[in-house]
Scaffold this active site. Structure first.
Site, short mmCIF file in Angstrom:
data_model
loop_
_atom_site.label_atom_id
_atom_site.label_comp_id
_atom_site.label_asym_id
_atom_site.label_seq_id
_atom_site.Cartn_x
_atom_site.Cartn_y
_atom_site.Cartn_z
N ILE A 173 46.17 29.96 38.86
CA ILE A 173 46.73 30.88 37.87
C ILE A 173 47.96 31.59 38.42
O ILE A 173 48.95 31.78 37.71
CB ILE A 173 45.66 31.90 37.42
CG1 ILE A 173 44.53 31.19 36.67
CG2 ILE A 173 46.28 32.99 36.55
CD1 ILE A 173 43.39 32.09 36.25
N TYR A 195 31.30 40.62 41.75
CA TYR A 195 32.53 40.16 41.09
C TYR A 195 32.66 40.80 39.71
O TYR A 195 33.71 41.34 39.36
CB TYR A 195 32.49 38.64 40.98
CG TYR A 195 33.61 38.01 40.19
CD1 TYR A 195 34.86 37.79 40.77
CD2 TYR A 195 33.43 37.61 38.87
CE1 TYR A 195 35.89 37.19 40.06
CE2 TYR A 195 34.45 37.01 38.14
CZ TYR A 195 35.67 36.80 38.74
OH TYR A 195 36.69 36.22 38.03
#
Length: 240
Positions: free
Chosen positions: A13, A148
């Site tokens: 990304i 996370y």
């Protein structure tokens, strides 16, 4: 000329963001930790494609406490894209304190400290931009990725709060929240696991990194000047 700092430019990304922003006229500081060759090759390609823009590669460990190594060479910063970080697939009871600390530093602590130190530079143009590449798990949560998910939710909370502090400086702060993306991070799935996931996504496919980058590109542009303190999902309609 506009300059953007991309944290995690070695990831799929992050690389897509670099290519998209470069095509939009941005000069770039491309950060990496370990994959030096990958990022240096990226900047070489961009230099050939966009010779009137500047492209730099910067090595820095996001887990470090000291930031001068990264901040010192940045003479102008008009946007920051936080695309660095990863996850750990473990039950919370199996996650060590050290692993928690590493994720915390990379995903939230170091980004917040960078915003502290780079705020004066971002404010100079009155059009400063900060974009986090978060996750749909920041709002939905995910078993086996509790830390996370918590930190991605923290990025969303930070954007909401910090956006209010810096609005009068012309700085916007937003989060892009991808669903499942076709990146190296997701290559560990079996064919069956991938097929099951895709069947739950209305668009019946994973997102491509370039699609995430296009949204980031919009959020750092002048066209997004009235969008701040928000999280924008990009999930193909996937309701996790």
């Amino acid at each position: 000329m506009k300059y953007a700092l991309i944290l995690g430019a070695s990831g799929d990304i992050g690389q897509a963001c670099a290519q998209s922003l470069a095509a939009s006229g941005w000069s770039l500081y491309c950060h990496y930790h370990q994959q030096a060759e990958k990022v240096k090759n990226l900047t070489k390609v961009l230099e050939k494609e966009y010779p009137k823009q500047d492209f730099f590669s910067l090595q820095f460990d996001m887990r470090q406490e000291e930031l001068p190594t990264l901040v010192a060479p940045l003479f102008q910063v008009d946007a920051i894209v936080f695309a660095s970080g990863g996850t750990i697939y473990k039950l919370l009871t199996e996650t060590s304190s050290e692993e928690m600390e590493q994720l915390w530093q990379v995903s939230l602590k170091t980004p917040m400290r960078l915003c502290q130190q780079l705020q004066p530079k971002l404010a100079q143009s009155k059009q400063g931009r900060i974009v986090f590449v978060g996750s749909v798990y920041g709002s939905a949560g995910s078993a086996m990725e509790v830390v996370y998910s918590t930190l991605k939710g923290g990025q969303e909370a930070f954007a909401k709060a910090y956006a209010q502090e810096v609005a009068t400086l012309g700085i916007t702060v937003n989060v892009v929240a991808p669903g499942a993306v076709n990146t190296q991070m997701n290559q560990e799935w079996t064919r069956e696991e991938r097929a099951e996931l895709v069947s739950d996504i209305p668009l019946r496919r994973l997102a491509e990194p370039e699609e995430i980058a296009d949204l980031v590109d919009f959020l750092v542009s002048e066209k997004s000047a009235y969008i701040t303190g928000t999280t924008i999902p990009i999930s193909g309609g996937w309701k996790v």
